[in-house]
Design a protein around this motif. Structure first.
Motif, PDB file in Angstrom:
ATOM      1  N   ASP A 112      10.348  38.113 -23.340  1.00 56.95           N
ATOM      2  CA  ASP A 112       9.137  37.686 -24.042  1.00 56.95           C
ATOM      3  C   ASP A 112       8.328  36.736 -23.180  1.00 56.95           C
ATOM      4  N   THR A 113       7.015  36.962 -23.158  1.00 60.22           N
ATOM      5  CA  THR A 113       6.090  36.042 -22.512  1.00 60.22           C
ATOM      6  C   THR A 113       5.144  35.504 -23.588  1.00 60.22           C
ATOM      7  N   ASP A 114       4.213  34.676 -23.179  1.00 57.21           N
ATOM      8  CA  ASP A 114       3.256  34.129 -24.140  1.00 57.21           C
ATOM      9  C   ASP A 114       2.376  35.216 -24.739  1.00 57.21           C
ATOM     10  N   ASP A 115       2.177  36.310 -24.001  1.00 52.57           N
ATOM     11  CA  ASP A 115       1.213  37.327 -24.428  1.00 52.57           C
ATOM     12  C   ASP A 115       1.843  38.639 -24.866  1.00 52.57           C
ATOM     13  N   ALA A 116       3.076  38.908 -24.439  1.00 52.42           N
ATOM     14  CA  ALA A 116       3.626  40.236 -24.705  1.00 52.42           C
ATOM     15  C   ALA A 116       5.134  40.230 -24.528  1.00 52.42           C
ATOM     16  N   THR A 117       5.752  41.337 -24.884  1.00 53.35           N
ATOM     17  CA  THR A 117       7.150  41.592 -24.559  1.00 53.35           C
ATOM     18  C   THR A 117       7.183  42.600 -23.430  1.00 53.35           C
ATOM     19  N   GLU A 118       7.765  42.200 -22.307  1.00 54.98           N
ATOM     20  CA  GLU A 118       7.794  43.046 -21.126  1.00 54.98           C
ATOM     21  C   GLU A 118       9.111  43.820 -21.050  1.00 54.98           C
ATOM     22  N   GLU A 119       9.042  45.027 -20.531  1.00 53.59           N
ATOM     23  CA  GLU A 119      10.239  45.797 -20.193  1.00 53.59           C
ATOM     24  C   GLU A 119      10.289  45.917 -18.677  1.00 53.59           C
ATOM     25  N   VAL A 120      11.391  45.446 -18.107  1.00 53.68           N
ATOM     26  CA  VAL A 120      11.543  45.434 -16.652  1.00 53.68           C
ATOM     27  C   VAL A 120      12.780  46.243 -16.288  1.00 53.68           C
ATOM     28  N   VAL A 121      12.636  47.123 -15.317  1.00 55.06           N
ATOM     29  CA  VAL A 121      13.749  47.948 -14.849  1.00 55.06           C
ATOM     30  C   VAL A 121      14.031  47.595 -13.394  1.00 55.06           C
ATOM     31  N   ALA A 122      15.301  47.398 -13.064  1.00 55.20           N
ATOM     32  CA  ALA A 122      15.694  47.077 -11.691  1.00 55.20           C
ATOM     33  C   ALA A 122      16.896  47.926 -11.306  1.00 55.20           C
ATOM     34  N   PRO A 123      16.982  48.294 -10.037  1.00 53.97           N
ATOM     35  CA  PRO A 123      18.138  49.077  -9.579  1.00 53.97           C
ATOM     36  C   PRO A 123      19.369  48.187  -9.444  1.00 53.97           C
ATOM     37  N   LEU A 124      20.530  48.776  -9.645  1.00 50.54           N
ATOM     38  CA  LEU A 124      21.789  48.080  -9.415  1.00 50.54           C
ATOM     39  C   LEU A 124      22.225  48.248  -7.972  1.00 50.54           C
ATOM     40  N   PRO A 125      22.917  47.260  -7.399  1.00 50.29           N
ATOM     41  CA  PRO A 125      23.332  45.988  -8.005  1.00 50.29           C
ATOM     42  C   PRO A 125      22.148  45.048  -8.183  1.00 50.29           C
ATOM     43  N   ALA A 126      22.259  44.167  -9.180  1.00 51.03           N
ATOM     44  CA  ALA A 126      21.161  43.263  -9.512  1.00 51.03           C
ATOM     45  C   ALA A 126      21.726  41.995 -10.124  1.00 51.03           C
ATOM     46  N   LEU A 127      20.833  41.019 -10.290  1.00 46.36           N
ATOM     47  CA  LEU A 127      21.176  39.768 -10.957  1.00 46.36           C
ATOM     48  C   LEU A 127      20.192  39.547 -12.097  1.00 46.36           C
ATOM     49  N   VAL A 128      20.700  39.109 -13.241  1.00 45.46           N
ATOM     50  CA  VAL A 128      19.843  38.874 -14.402  1.00 45.46           C
ATOM     51  C   VAL A 128      20.244  37.562 -15.065  1.00 45.46           C
ATOM     52  N   SER A 129      19.253  36.821 -15.543  1.00 46.40           N
ATOM     53  CA  SER A 129      19.537  35.635 -16.363  1.00 46.40           C
ATOM     54  C   SER A 129      19.085  35.926 -17.782  1.00 46.40           C
ATOM     55  N   VAL A 130      19.845  35.428 -18.761  1.00 44.14           N
ATOM     56  CA  VAL A 130      19.552  35.709 -20.164  1.00 44.14           C
ATOM     57  C   VAL A 130      19.222  34.413 -20.887  1.00 44.14           C
ATOM     58  N   THR A 131      18.406  34.529 -21.920  1.00 46.20           N
ATOM     59  CA  THR A 131      17.973  33.358 -22.668  1.00 46.20           C
ATOM     60  C   THR A 131      18.822  33.179 -23.923  1.00 46.20           C
ATOM     61  N   ASP A 132      18.528  32.094 -24.649  1.00 45.45           N
ATOM     62  CA  ASP A 132      19.239  31.854 -25.901  1.00 45.45           C
ATOM     63  C   ASP A 132      18.729  32.733 -27.030  1.00 45.45           C
ATOM     64  N   ARG A 133      17.791  33.619 -26.747  1.00 50.17           N
ATOM     65  CA  ARG A 133      17.319  34.595 -27.736  1.00 50.17           C
ATOM     66  C   ARG A 133      18.042  35.934 -27.607  1.00 50.17           C
ATOM     67  N   SER A 134      19.002  36.001 -26.695  1.00 50.75           N
ATOM     68  CA  SER A 134      19.660  37.277 -26.428  1.00 50.75           C
ATOM     69  C   SER A 134      20.718  37.632 -27.470  1.00 50.75           C
ATOM     70  N   GLY A 135      21.093  36.695 -28.311  1.00 51.79           N
ATOM     71  CA  GLY A 135      22.098  36.968 -29.340  1.00 51.79           C
ATOM     72  C   GLY A 135      23.114  35.854 -29.408  1.00 51.79           C
ATOM     73  N   ASP A 136      23.527  35.503 -30.619  1.00 51.70           N
ATOM     74  CA  ASP A 136      24.464  34.398 -30.802  1.00 51.70           C
ATOM     75  C   ASP A 136      25.782  34.671 -30.081  1.00 51.70           C
ATOM     76  N   ALA A 137      26.273  33.657 -29.420  1.00 54.77           N
ATOM     77  CA  ALA A 137      27.560  33.776 -28.742  1.00 54.77           C
ATOM     78  C   ALA A 137      28.696  33.667 -29.751  1.00 54.77           C
ATOM     79  N   ARG A 138      29.719  34.463 -29.581  1.00 56.36           N
ATOM     80  CA  ARG A 138      30.862  34.486 -30.492  1.00 56.36           C
ATOM     81  C   ARG A 138      31.759  33.278 -30.292  1.00 56.36           C
ATOM     82  N   TYR A 139      32.534  32.959 -31.323  1.00 55.32           N
ATOM     83  CA  TYR A 139      33.570  31.939 -31.193  1.00 55.32           C
ATOM     84  C   TYR A 139      34.851  32.613 -30.704  1.00 55.32           C
ATOM     85  N   PRO A 140      35.555  32.024 -29.768  1.00 55.68           N
ATOM     86  CA  PRO A 140      36.813  32.619 -29.331  1.00 55.68           C
ATOM     87  C   PRO A 140      37.809  32.700 -30.487  1.00 55.68           C
TER      88      PRO A 140
END
Length: 261
Positions: free
Chosen positions: A161-189
């Protein structure tokens, strides 16, 4: 699909504790309880979900830090995953983002991966620069601030998500990605996961193992320098304006006097 994931995780001081600096102006990590960085939990969660969906087959964790950093690794392993690497060396003390990125990138070159997943930032420094710095050192495509991600045999697809839109980005593997706190609640062990994590292998590497000279990391090898620190000033009592028919004018005067207009 045989997709191997490495998740970078960090052991950070508990934000609810008395976080402070040591005499050498580095964050005091010995005098306060630590834990797995909350923002890294989202990276762990996304990696585990990829395995659960069948899109990936194994997860390894990588951390750099003091001996107690293994606690962060064990929590990640309790959430899911197979093994971990802990880079531990006294000479790492005082490393900045440049030195840290060098160590992580060098360690990643020794690990088998198709995808590296990071949190969007650490909850102590909050610089958000390490994912890009590590990817640059490895020559990998990098996509940051992912809210969702999916992979196939050759690519990773991310929505962010950006201020203006939701972007879809495709990258070839191998790759590196960082995820935000909007990606889904983390489970409890789970209890079963906690017990299983104690048996999962955690390998310790030193700077010598990585063939990194000690003068390239730590405070001596840092590209930045902390010259002084001071505590945050206490909050002052605010100004209360009671409306007696002239509140608007008094508010304007207050804002003008404090150069807020």
């Amino acid at each position: 699909m045989s997709l191997r994931i490495v998740v970078t995780v960090k052991y950070v001081p508990d934000a609810t504790g008395d976080r402070h600096f040591a005499d050498d102006l580095t964050v005091d990590r010995d005098d306060v309880d630590g834990l797995l960085s909350e923002l890294d939990e989202y990276a762990v969660e996304q990696a585990v979900r990829l395995v659960e969906s069948g899109a990936a087959t194994e997860i390894s964790y990588l951390t750099m830090g003091p001996s107690r950093a293994v606690d962060a690794v064990r929590k990640a392993l309790a959430m899911g995953g197979d093994r971990a690497v802990h880079v531990l060396d006294d000479a790492l003390h005082g490393s900045d983002a440049v030195g840290t990125s060098l160590v992580l990138a060098t360690a990643l070159r020794r690990m088998d991966f198709d995808l590296v997943v990071c949190g969007m930032a650490s909850t102590d420094a909050e610089m958000s620069v390490l994912p890009v710095m590590v990817a640059e050192r490895l020559g990998l495509p990098v996509v940051v601030n992912a809210a969702t991600l999916r992979v196939d045999s050759a690519t990773i697809t991310v929505e962010r998500d950006t201020d203006d839109a939701t972007e879809e980005v495709v990258a070839p593997l191998p790759a590196l990605v960082s995820v935000t706190d909007r990606s889904g609640d983390a489970r409890y062990p789970s209890f079963k996961g906690i017990v299983a994590a104690k048996r999962k292998p955690v390998v310790t590497w030193s700077l010598a193992d990585l063939e990194i000279p000690a003068d390239r990391v730590g405070a001596g090898g840092a590209a930045t320098e902390v010259r002084a620190v001071r505590p945050r000033p206490p909050r002052e009592t605010g100004t209360v304006i009671t409306d007696e028919g002239d509140a608007a004018a008094r508010l304007v005067d207050f804002l003008a006097a404090n150069k807020l207009l």
